[in-house]
Write an enzyme that holds these catalytic residues in place. Sequence first.
Site, PDB file in Angstrom:
ATOM      1  CE1 TYR A 163      -3.754   2.264   0.107  1.00 33.54           C
ATOM      2  CE2 TYR A 163      -3.133   2.477   2.627  1.00 33.54           C
ATOM      3  CZ  TYR A 163      -3.765   3.228   1.308  1.00 33.54           C
ATOM      4  OH  TYR A 163      -4.751   4.017   1.416  1.00 33.54           O
ATOM      5  CE  LYS A 168     -22.428 -20.512 -15.915  1.00 30.56           C
ATOM      6  NZ  LYS A 168     -23.052 -19.566 -17.124  1.00 30.56           N
ATOM      7  N   GLY A 209     -33.620 -18.152 -29.490  1.00 27.74           N
ATOM      8  CA  GLY A 209     -33.249 -16.941 -28.856  1.00 27.74           C
ATOM      9  C   GLY A 209     -31.769 -16.756 -28.781  1.00 27.74           C
ATOM     10  CG  ASN A 246     -31.602 -28.029 -17.828  1.00 26.69           C
ATOM     11  OD1 ASN A 246     -31.854 -29.360 -17.689  1.00 26.69           O
ATOM     12  ND2 ASN A 246     -30.550 -27.801 -18.198  1.00 26.69           N
ATOM     13  CG  ASN A 256     -23.475 -22.792 -21.726  1.00 21.79           C
ATOM     14  OD1 ASN A 256     -23.692 -23.820 -22.632  1.00 21.79           O
ATOM     15  ND2 ASN A 256     -23.967 -21.606 -21.478  1.00 21.79           N
TER      16      ASN A 256
END
Length: 405
Positions: A37, A92, A194, A286, A317
């Site tokens: 710092y 995620k 989509g 799903n 994914n």
Amino acid sequence: MDKDNDEIFKLHEKHNGVLGIEPDMEIKNKSDLGKAYTPGVASISKLIEAHPDMKDRLTMSGKLIAVVTDGSAVLGLGNIGPAGGLPVVEGKALLYKDLAGVNALPMTVSQVPTKEFVETIKNISLSFAGIHLEDIAAPRCFEIEEALSQVLDIPVYHDDQEGTAIVVLAGLINAAKVVGKPLKNLKVVINGVGASGLATAKLLFAVGIRHLTLVDLYGVIQGTDSRYNHYQTDFVNQAGLKVSGKTLDEVIDHQDAFIGLSTSKVLNQSQVKRMAANPIIFALANPVPEILPADAHQAGAGVVATGSSQYPNQVNNILVFPGLFRGLLKSGIKKVDYRIEAVVAQALAGMIEVPTSEKIVPGVFDQDVVKTITAAVVNSASTNAVNQHQPATFKDRDHDVISVL
């Protein structure tokens, strides 16, 4: 509240979520404090002022990605708002760290107009090495990704689009081998166009699959149908897709593959029987697929995949995004284009040496998935000119077929 949900709530409440921040150095004394710092960082700040690119080497901005949602299309729950979407992007971010060692920060943005959303991400983008968009409804997600890709010099990736398209292509590569049909000759109907369905159609077209039929809420998408958004009709027109028939039932005959990115129970056994011999069925809705695997197999399907861990061939994914972004960070690639998507799909498919009807993609927890995809992305940087095409647009119906397959 059932027992399983009770356990989940208790776990998330105990830890205030599933993610934390850990230091990369210890502060044990004044010397350590001065280096980490003030006053030490003053010299770092002055150097970055003079050479802004150094921030990626001297701060965590070079290794941090933002996982961003507005909560407008969360899982199968629909528009549950930014706060409702936060558990998903937090999850995620945890997977990024746990599976690939990638640092990710979950973020929500209010459902402001698209231009304001883009400006918000642009204004904070110096803190990040990449942007992962998640659970944003179409067509808004197309507009956001396209705009961000144009104004940012870091990768912009929408998992519902590119992630889905990559893993579907990987599965289709091996499914075609199982049923003994050339990939590029497949006649494919995509039900549900989509974010994920349109991105999948574009990638399949880019690798040379030309016999595509797109079906959505109002039936087969025609280039002149004003009920569909311009991203859908533009692709149909630019790709030159001309299909006779107005409904899924009218176009299902003799199709080699059905890719469902829609809703439950929209495909029946009678329709599967009217498809070509040994049809490929990807029923990815799903939690309930477009057709149950047992029903599809009984009707003659050669390969069946779903989006669920309950059945063989889970097309998910999670197989893509951790290794993909790790590769992007290691290679310095700034854009996710069709060539990279195809390279990743091929690498993922290649992990299955002998595909079978029960095994066309690796399992979520199979070893070396992240390592394999990372290597594929890094290697692609040195073998091809990348970053020339943005995946949110599709303008040239006659462009060269991606040659990696």
